[in-house]
Write an enzyme that holds these catalytic residues in place. Sequence first.
Site, PDB file in Angstrom:
ATOM      1  CG  HIS A  75      -2.142   0.732   1.199  1.00 26.19           C
ATOM      2  ND1 HIS A  75      -2.586   1.410   0.109  1.00 26.19           N
ATOM      3  CD2 HIS A  75      -3.057   1.001   2.183  1.00 26.19           C
ATOM      4  CE1 HIS A  75      -3.711   2.056   0.406  1.00 26.19           C
ATOM      5  NE2 HIS A  75      -4.015   1.831   1.666  1.00 26.19           N
ATOM      6  CG  HIS A  83      -4.616   0.402  -8.044  1.00 24.04           C
ATOM      7  ND1 HIS A  83      -5.946   0.257  -7.715  1.00 24.04           N
ATOM      8  CD2 HIS A  83      -4.116   1.329  -7.190  1.00 24.04           C
ATOM      9  CE1 HIS A  83      -6.233   1.075  -6.726  1.00 24.04           C
ATOM     10  NE2 HIS A  83      -5.149   1.732  -6.381  1.00 24.04           N
ATOM     11  CG  ASP A 139       2.398   4.533  -3.499  1.00 19.78           C
ATOM     12  OD1 ASP A 139       2.397   5.569  -2.831  1.00 19.78           O
ATOM     13  OD2 ASP A 139       1.556   3.636  -3.359  1.00 19.78           O
TER      14      ASP A 139
HETATM   15  N1  AMX Z   1       5.005  -6.690  -9.493  1.00 18.06           N
HETATM   16  C1  AMX Z   1       4.994  -8.042  -9.541  1.00 18.06           C
HETATM   17  N2  AMX Z   1       3.881  -8.783  -9.479  1.00 18.06           N
HETATM   18  C2  AMX Z   1       2.719  -8.130  -9.396  1.00 18.06           C
HETATM   19  C3  AMX Z   1       2.642  -6.725  -9.355  1.00 18.06           C
HETATM   20  C4  AMX Z   1       3.850  -6.007  -9.401  1.00 18.06           C
HETATM   21  N3  AMX Z   1       3.870  -4.670  -9.342  1.00 18.06           N
HETATM   22  N4  AMX Z   1       1.348  -6.359  -9.267  1.00 18.06           N
HETATM   23  C5  AMX Z   1       0.637  -7.493  -9.220  1.00 18.06           C
HETATM   24  N5  AMX Z   1       1.463  -8.562  -9.288  1.00 18.06           N
HETATM   25  C6  AMX Z   1       1.110  -9.979  -9.195  1.00 18.06           C
HETATM   26  C7  AMX Z   1       0.419 -10.233  -7.856  1.00 18.06           C
HETATM   27  O1  AMX Z   1       1.370 -10.407  -6.821  1.00 18.06           O
HETATM   28  C8  AMX Z   1      -0.383 -11.465  -8.151  1.00 18.06           C
HETATM   29  O2  AMX Z   1       0.478 -12.570  -8.107  1.00 18.06           O
HETATM   30  P1  AMX Z   1      -0.069 -14.015  -7.565  1.00 18.06           P
HETATM   31  O3  AMX Z   1      -1.206 -14.370  -8.455  1.00 18.06           O
HETATM   32  O4  AMX Z   1       1.125 -14.883  -7.705  1.00 18.06           O
HETATM   33  O5  AMX Z   1      -0.483 -13.782  -6.131  1.00 18.06           O
HETATM   34  C9  AMX Z   1      -0.805 -11.240  -9.602  1.00 18.06           C
HETATM   35  O6  AMX Z   1       0.130 -10.287 -10.159  1.00 18.06           O
HETATM   36  C10 AMX Z   1      -2.212 -10.671  -9.743  1.00 18.06           C
HETATM   37  O7  AMX Z   1      -2.308  -9.539  -8.904  1.00 18.06           O
HETATM   38  P2  AMX Z   1      -3.365  -8.359  -9.230  1.00 18.06           P
HETATM   39  O8  AMX Z   1      -4.721  -8.953  -9.150  1.00 18.06           O
HETATM   40  O9  AMX Z   1      -2.979  -7.668 -10.476  1.00 18.06           O
HETATM   41  O10 AMX Z   1      -3.083  -7.345  -8.037  1.00 18.06           O
HETATM   42  P3  AMX Z   1      -3.674  -7.357  -6.551  1.00 18.06           P
HETATM   43  O11 AMX Z   1      -5.007  -6.713  -6.597  1.00 18.06           O
HETATM   44  O12 AMX Z   1      -3.597  -8.706  -5.947  1.00 18.06           O
HETATM   45  O13 AMX Z   1      -2.623  -6.438  -5.808  1.00 18.06           O
HETATM   46  C11 AMX Z   1      -1.188  -4.574  -5.598  1.00 18.06           C
HETATM   47  C12 AMX Z   1      -2.556  -5.061  -6.065  1.00 18.06           C
HETATM   48  C13 AMX Z   1      -1.174  -3.060  -5.665  1.00 18.06           C
HETATM   49  C14 AMX Z   1      -0.988  -5.009  -4.149  1.00 18.06           C
HETATM   50  C15 AMX Z   1      -0.100  -5.169  -6.515  1.00 18.06           C
HETATM   51  O14 AMX Z   1      -0.266  -4.698  -7.823  1.00 18.06           O
HETATM   52  C16 AMX Z   1       1.298  -4.871  -6.036  1.00 18.06           C
HETATM   53  O15 AMX Z   1       1.834  -5.605  -5.196  1.00 18.06           O
HETATM   54  N6  AMX Z   1       1.950  -3.757  -6.563  1.00 18.06           N
HETATM   55  C17 AMX Z   1       3.255  -3.346  -6.104  1.00 18.06           C
HETATM   56  C18 AMX Z   1       3.152  -2.613  -4.765  1.00 18.06           C
HETATM   57  C19 AMX Z   1       2.516  -1.246  -4.947  1.00 18.06           C
HETATM   58  O16 AMX Z   1       2.891  -0.470  -5.811  1.00 18.06           O
HETATM   59  N7  AMX Z   1       1.534  -0.955  -4.079  1.00 18.06           N
HETATM   60  C20 AMX Z   1       0.899   0.380  -4.065  1.00 18.06           C
HETATM   61  C21 AMX Z   1      -0.483   0.361  -4.715  1.00 18.06           C
HETATM   62  C22 AMX Z   1      -1.136   1.728  -4.623  1.00 18.06           C
HETATM   63  C23 AMX Z   1      -1.436   2.058  -3.206  1.00 18.06           C
HETATM   64  O17 AMX Z   1      -2.211   1.360  -2.542  1.00 18.06           O
HETATM   65  N8  AMX Z   1      -0.842   3.071  -2.642  1.00 18.06           N
END
Ligand code: AMX
Length: 422
Positions: free
Chosen positions: A259, A305, A360
């Site tokens: 987050h 996201h 972010d």
């Molecule tokens: N890098 C690598 N893998 C990623 C990724 C990234 N930036 N974003 C998503 N994935 C992966 C997930 O880990 C998940 O893997 P899994 O099936 O093996 O568990 C798969 O792709 C599907 O995920 P998703 O449905 O696209 O995302 P989510 O809703 O589960 O999670 C988020 C969303 C933001 C947690 C994720 O995209 C992430 O970890 N991003 C990087 C951290 C980040 O930037 N967070 C800030 C978000 C904005 C905020 O809240 N401030």
Amino acid sequence: MLHDTFAAGLDALRAERAALIEHHGRRITSEVTVSQAARGMRGVAALICDTSVVDPDRGLVIRGVPVLDLIDKLPEDVFHLLLTGALPSAAQRAALQHDLAARAAVPDAVWKVLRAMPKDAHPMAMLSAGLLALEDQSAFRRRYSEGLAREDYWRPALDDALALIAELPALAAGLYRIRYGKGKPLVYDPELDWAANFCRMLGVEDERFYRAMRIAVILQSDHEGGNVCAFACHTVGSVLSNPYLAVSAGFNGLSGPLHGLASQESILWVNGAIERYGGIPNVPHVEEYTWDTLNAGRIVPGYGHAVLRGQDPRFTGMVEYGLRYFGADEVFGTVVRMSEVVPKVLKAHGKAKNPYPNVDAVMGAVWHHFGITELPYYTVPFAVSLSLGLLAQLVINRALGSPIVRPRSVTSEWIREQAERD
Ligand code: AMX
């Protein structure tokens, strides 16, 4: 004056909610599958929040206005909009600014608490601890223990909201100065607006920084009701914990790397690339660096996201400002280069549903440009910004008499038994 404005709309707000439940109470917002229950309730619409909507394609829309159409306003204006549904008149804005300036002092006891914390305490832990140390000021706590009627809950909640919004820049800037040895905390200047005060109390007096801070705060001021920070604040607030406790809970939720802490992690990741390639990496370098991160089983911070499926306008809005005013900055230049290449890699990787940069990915580059180079601090301005939405939502929920949040859980056994019966 804000109390009067909010009170003027109160009957309509309550009548609207009552009518919604009476006429549409049985309408289904979402069905919940076992997969959704097991995977963070993704896509489950189970909250009502009118301050803003996150449209998967268009991004943040505050009270019907796309956030990029608001970036020439002040954060004070946006708080007024979030809370009441309307931008303030000049007189309403002046009254709000006057009120905030009058409430902005942080007592010495709070600085004592922060100074007593371990030297390497995380700034977000200090921010949360600072809020808890301010909690004795809560008007809601005092008035509730005196025997407050339910219909009046919103009044001291709004007092607390205004006090918190006033105190947060001073607290956030003061903890920065204490944590990083920058000198004594500075005090609020009533001649400056709220965002400019935050910059000045950090120790940076620069009109360009003031403008960047106003934009950053507005872009990050709210993100509907289901993000971890807002949901945690709402859940804790729903049991009538006072606003200091509820906002602290929300901030603790913001402090995770998936987050708001992504703001810190993304610049750490960007700096790693600059170090490895000796400056702004070229396209093949970014591809290699991103694949190395993914192949090591790590996530790419600042990308993806849970709700958005298109570009995050919060990222776009901040990049536009940066390109105009400090496009030559190495960290900022790397952020922009990465944003052009990383989505292609994430698409080829095939997992993330959203391959684009989120807010972010860029905010840290702004703080870095203006001399705030301590990466662990970067989630703090995000928290200060988001407090506007958290508190608007909280006051509205107090006014509506929203009940406690208490969903049910099921056991794995129950799911298996149901399946066997079908
Ligand atoms: N890098 C690598 N893998 C990623 C990724 C990234 N930036 N974003 C998503 N994935 C992966 C997930 O880990 C998940 O893997 P899994 O099936 O093996 O568990 C798969 O792709 C599907 O995920 P998703 O449905 O696209 O995302 P989510 O809703 O589960 O999670 C988020 C969303 C933001 C947690 C994720 O995209 C992430 O970890 N991003 C990087 C951290 C980040 O930037 N967070 C800030 C978000 C904005 C905020 O809240 N401030």
